[in-house]
Design a protein around this motif. Structure first.
Motif, mmCIF file in Angstrom:
data_model
loop_
_atom_site.group_PDB
_atom_site.id
_atom_site.type_symbol
_atom_site.label_atom_id
_atom_site.label_comp_id
_atom_site.label_asym_id
_atom_site.label_seq_id
_atom_site.Cartn_x
_atom_site.Cartn_y
_atom_site.Cartn_z
ATOM 1 N N THR A 91 0.803 -1.220 0.000
ATOM 2 C CA THR A 91 0.000 0.000 0.000
ATOM 3 C C THR A 91 0.838 1.274 0.000
ATOM 4 O O THR A 91 0.496 2.248 -0.671
ATOM 5 N N ASN A 92 1.936 1.294 0.758
ATOM 6 C CA ASN A 92 2.839 2.448 0.779
ATOM 7 C C ASN A 92 2.105 3.748 1.105
ATOM 8 O O ASN A 92 2.252 4.767 0.425
ATOM 9 N N GLU A 93 1.304 3.703 2.153
ATOM 10 C CA GLU A 93 0.490 4.856 2.561
ATOM 11 C C GLU A 93 1.346 5.876 3.295
ATOM 12 O O GLU A 93 1.789 5.639 4.420
ATOM 13 N N THR A 94 1.577 7.034 2.662
ATOM 14 C CA THR A 94 2.415 8.059 3.287
ATOM 15 C C THR A 94 1.793 8.617 4.552
ATOM 16 O O THR A 94 2.504 9.145 5.410
ATOM 17 N N GLY A 95 0.474 8.498 4.709
ATOM 18 C CA GLY A 95 -0.175 8.974 5.927
ATOM 19 C C GLY A 95 0.385 8.335 7.182
ATOM 20 O O GLY A 95 0.292 8.904 8.275
ATOM 21 N N ARG A 96 0.985 7.165 7.044
ATOM 22 C CA ARG A 96 1.567 6.494 8.215
ATOM 23 C C ARG A 96 2.746 7.258 8.792
ATOM 24 O O ARG A 96 3.116 7.052 9.953
ATOM 25 N N CYS A 97 3.351 8.145 7.997
ATOM 26 C CA CYS A 97 4.444 8.960 8.533
ATOM 27 C C CYS A 97 3.958 9.826 9.692
ATOM 28 O O CYS A 97 4.760 10.199 10.562
ATOM 29 N N ALA A 98 2.665 10.153 9.718
ATOM 30 C CA ALA A 98 2.136 11.008 10.785
ATOM 31 C C ALA A 98 2.175 10.321 12.144
ATOM 32 O O ALA A 98 2.317 10.996 13.175
ATOM 33 N N VAL A 99 2.064 8.994 12.177
ATOM 34 C CA VAL A 99 2.149 8.300 13.462
ATOM 35 C C VAL A 99 3.597 7.954 13.808
ATOM 36 O O VAL A 99 3.925 7.741 14.978
ATOM 37 N N LEU A 100 4.476 7.918 12.802
ATOM 38 C CA LEU A 100 5.900 7.685 13.065
ATOM 39 C C LEU A 100 6.599 8.951 13.544
ATOM 40 O O LEU A 100 7.573 8.884 14.309
ATOM 41 N N LEU A 101 6.110 10.105 13.104
ATOM 42 C CA LEU A 101 6.827 11.363 13.335
ATOM 43 C C LEU A 101 7.145 11.641 14.801
ATOM 44 O O LEU A 101 8.275 12.032 15.117
ATOM 45 N N PRO A 102 6.189 11.497 15.748
ATOM 46 C CA PRO A 102 6.527 11.804 17.148
ATOM 47 C C PRO A 102 7.707 10.998 17.680
ATOM 48 O O PRO A 102 8.492 11.503 18.493
ATOM 49 N N VAL A 103 7.839 9.752 17.215
ATOM 50 C CA VAL A 103 8.963 8.920 17.659
ATOM 51 C C VAL A 103 10.240 9.329 16.936
ATOM 52 O O VAL A 103 11.301 9.507 17.558
ATOM 53 N N LEU A 104 10.161 9.507 15.632
ATOM 54 C CA LEU A 104 11.355 9.879 14.855
ATOM 55 C C LEU A 104 11.942 11.201 15.334
ATOM 56 O O LEU A 104 13.163 11.348 15.441
ATOM 57 N N ALA A 105 11.081 12.169 15.622
ATOM 58 C CA ALA A 105 11.559 13.493 16.012
ATOM 59 C C ALA A 105 12.230 13.482 17.376
ATOM 60 O O ALA A 105 13.032 14.380 17.681
ATOM 61 N N ALA A 106 11.913 12.483 18.212
ATOM 62 C CA ALA A 106 12.464 12.424 19.566
ATOM 63 C C ALA A 106 13.777 11.650 19.654
ATOM 64 O O ALA A 106 14.431 11.661 20.698
#
Length: 311
Positions: A91-106
């Motif tokens: 599927t490669n849904e880019t919307g999933r980046c929104a739930v990854l972002l809080p972890v990646l940014a920290a």
């Protein structure tokens, strides 16, 4: 779970409230003995509703009318079966980046991202997209990824990514019209906003293509991880991928990724990666568990449209 139960479960837990077309179609297939008999002749991983519906859409068949869908599949079964056996729900849904972002940014910056099950690599650009959590916007650019988030303070900014790579059994190329048409077919019929997101994210990836390696998530992961720059934090991540991996290989992957340097982010269904002491999910809809290094942090919806933080 029987094939019929699988289709009812998809209708109730995934499509309901999100795709009336797929909810109606999945319920119809669940009670269609002719279609169930055909599906029964396929390997279990090739029977899933989203794969069947996407293949029929990609071939030009109807999904809006269950009776027409029934007739099309029976008439064109050799072609449908051939595509089911060769394709996967990448599927490669880019919307999933929104739930990854809080972890990646920290995490300690900068980051070297390595996605397992990367498809065309569209989720390897969390630093290039913009995000909206309610009234709070993070970053700039297109697409803008919207996520209804509760229980957390959104990050102040996007991560700094200096290396990005993906591992997939069948990497897709966003400059190949056939590959892009398959990604489009995987998007549910009513989801025009996801189609627009796909086009915008594909333009980002095509302008600066990621390193995509064809390979196995166990056999080929260490060599690809070793190519990450030593002065960046390695982050191995995956979203809604491991359900397609047989349990013994899944267990081997979990052991392997725990031995690699850096960090591991997973967003998978709770029956795919199990955790002790999870709180109840916010609704009966299908949710994934977002986890960092094996520690669960949040419930997330499959397309990144919502998250409930508890970690």
């Amino acid at each position: 779970m029987t094939i019929s139960e699988q289709y009812v479960d998809f209708a109730v837990r995934e499509a309901r409230g999100t795709s009336p077309v797929y909810e109606r179609l999945s319920q119809a297939v669940a009670h269609d003995e002719s279609l169930l008999d055909l599906l029964d002749g396929l390997p279990p991983a090739k029977r899933q509703p989203n794969l069947l519906f996407s293949v029929v859409r990609w071939l030009g068949g109807p999904v809006g009318d269950p009776a027409a869908f029934h007739d099309y599949v029976l008439t064109h079964w050799p072609a449908v079966k051939a595509e089911l056996l060769t394709r996967a729900t990448q599927t490669n849904e880019t919307g999933r980046c929104a739930v990854l972002l809080p972890v990646l940014a920290a995490l300690p910056q900068p980051l070297a991202l390595l996605e397992v099950g990367a498809s065309a690599g569209l989720c390897l650009y969390p630093d290039r997209y913009a995000y909206r959590y309610g009234e709070h916007q993070v970053g700039a650019g297109e697409p803008v990824l919207e996520c209804a988030a509760s229980g957390l303070v959104p990050p102040a900014g996007v991560p700094r990514v200096v290396w990005r790579a993906g591992l997939d059994l069948n990497p897709l190329d966003v400059t190949d019209p056939d590959d892009v048409s398959w990604l489009d077919a995987l998007i549910w019929p009513e989801h025009a906003h996801r189609r627009a997101r796909l086009r915008a994210a594909a333009a980002v990836a095509a302008a600066d293509p990621p390193l995509l390696v064809r390979g196995d998530l166990v056999d080929d992961l260490p060599a690809l991880a070793a190519r990450a720059p030593a002065d960046a934090t390695l982050v191995v991540f995956h979203t809604s991928v491991l359900y397609q991996v047989p349990p013994p290989r899944r267990d081997a992957f979990v052991r392997l990724v725990g031995e690699l340097p850096g960090h591991w982010i997973a967003s998978e269904a709770p029956e795919v990666l199990r955790y002790d002491g999870l709180p109840d999910p916010p609704t009966d809809a299908l949710h994934n568990v977002l986890a960092l290094d094996g520690r669960p942090l949040a419930w997330t919806r499959g397309h990144g449209q919502a998250m409930t933080w508890f970690g």
